[in-house]
Design an enzyme around this catalytic site. Sequence first.
Site, PDB file in Angstrom:
ATOM      1  N   ARG A 115     -20.394   3.051 -23.677  1.00 35.65           N
ATOM      2  CA  ARG A 115     -20.254   2.202 -22.496  1.00 35.65           C
ATOM      3  C   ARG A 115     -18.851   1.613 -22.389  1.00 35.65           C
ATOM      4  NH1 ARG A 115     -20.555   2.643 -18.075  1.00 35.65           N
ATOM      5  NH2 ARG A 115     -22.591   3.568 -18.502  1.00 35.65           N
ATOM      6  N   LYS A 147       8.051 -17.186  -2.806  1.00 33.80           N
ATOM      7  CA  LYS A 147       7.092 -17.049  -1.713  1.00 33.80           C
ATOM      8  C   LYS A 147       7.041 -18.348  -0.910  1.00 33.80           C
ATOM      9  CE  LYS A 147       3.956 -14.001  -2.268  1.00 33.80           C
ATOM     10  NZ  LYS A 147       2.705 -13.272  -2.566  1.00 33.80           N
ATOM     11  N   GLU A 183      10.172 -14.006   0.190  1.00 31.85           N
ATOM     12  CA  GLU A 183       9.181 -13.718   1.224  1.00 31.85           C
ATOM     13  C   GLU A 183       9.522 -14.483   2.497  1.00 31.85           C
ATOM     14  OE1 GLU A 183       4.629 -13.937   0.641  1.00 31.85           O
ATOM     15  OE2 GLU A 183       5.186 -15.835   1.583  1.00 31.85           O
ATOM     16  N   ASP A 201       5.999 -10.589   5.295  1.00 30.49           N
ATOM     17  CA  ASP A 201       4.602 -10.858   5.006  1.00 30.49           C
ATOM     18  C   ASP A 201       3.776 -10.981   6.279  1.00 30.49           C
ATOM     19  OD1 ASP A 201       2.421 -11.496   3.199  1.00 30.49           O
ATOM     20  OD2 ASP A 201       2.588 -13.557   3.916  1.00 30.49           O
TER      21      ASP A 201
END
Length: 289
Positions: free
Chosen positions: A98, A165, A199, A220
Amino acid sequence: MLSSSQIEPVVRMALAEDAPWGDITSESLIPEGALATASLIAREPGVFSGGEVFTAAMRLSDARIRVAELVDDGARFETGAVLATVTGPARAVLQAERVGLNFVQRMSGIATLTARYVTETAGTAARIVDTRKTTPGLRAFERHAVRSGGGFNHRFSLSDAVMAKDNHLAVLTAGGRDLTQALREVRTRLGHTVHLEVEVDRLDQIESVLAAGVDTIMLDNFSLEQLREGVTLIAGRALIEASGSVNLDTVGAIARSGVDIISVGALTHSVHSLDLGLDIAVGPWPDQP
């Protein structure tokens, strides 16, 4: 390629998580000396990734297990393909099954999805890249899978590049501070090898950011018309990254707008694990000739 130092700690942790005190099912049902042969089979078509990780899951379960990887990472395959074979002590193969499948199914799912995005951008110069929206602890595996699918990697971590950002810029320009001057001051504090990306979410921000001498501008959530206008405004003065609202229906048009890079968080945060299975035959039993 993934290194053993990247693979082994993660795989060991997964094996310990899955069988902290052994596999009581296999230990109860399977004689200690029984041997197993197994085949890793594709239940659907895709692009393979994670062969070394699958092998590590088996070998770290028991060093006597032998794995033959029959396809390379990045190889395409069809339903029914045998991707690897496994031989060794049956209890150990069953215990590792697994964990090995979880890794290779997810990695192959990422590689397969990435390949679809790359196909949609064929004929353009745009690169498909991943983001930091990865499963905690599995970033190296997932980003390797993106490369297997023909994509590229963005910065690996917060330590690798400066990427300002919207929230960073809000703090940086608090009190009416000039954006260009603030970014120039940031640049003077950076080493000459450090990449600076900023950004923007409006066209009117582009010139102010370019004036600071940045390396990459991220556009963006721009519309296609805005992307094309942004490409014209930047005119090769910085690399252009498109981000936001990227999916398989939109990525081709985004690539044709002229951007250099398209970042796609969905490659790792919204992926479908590929359906792969391990077909196992156990024997001979210890009391048989």
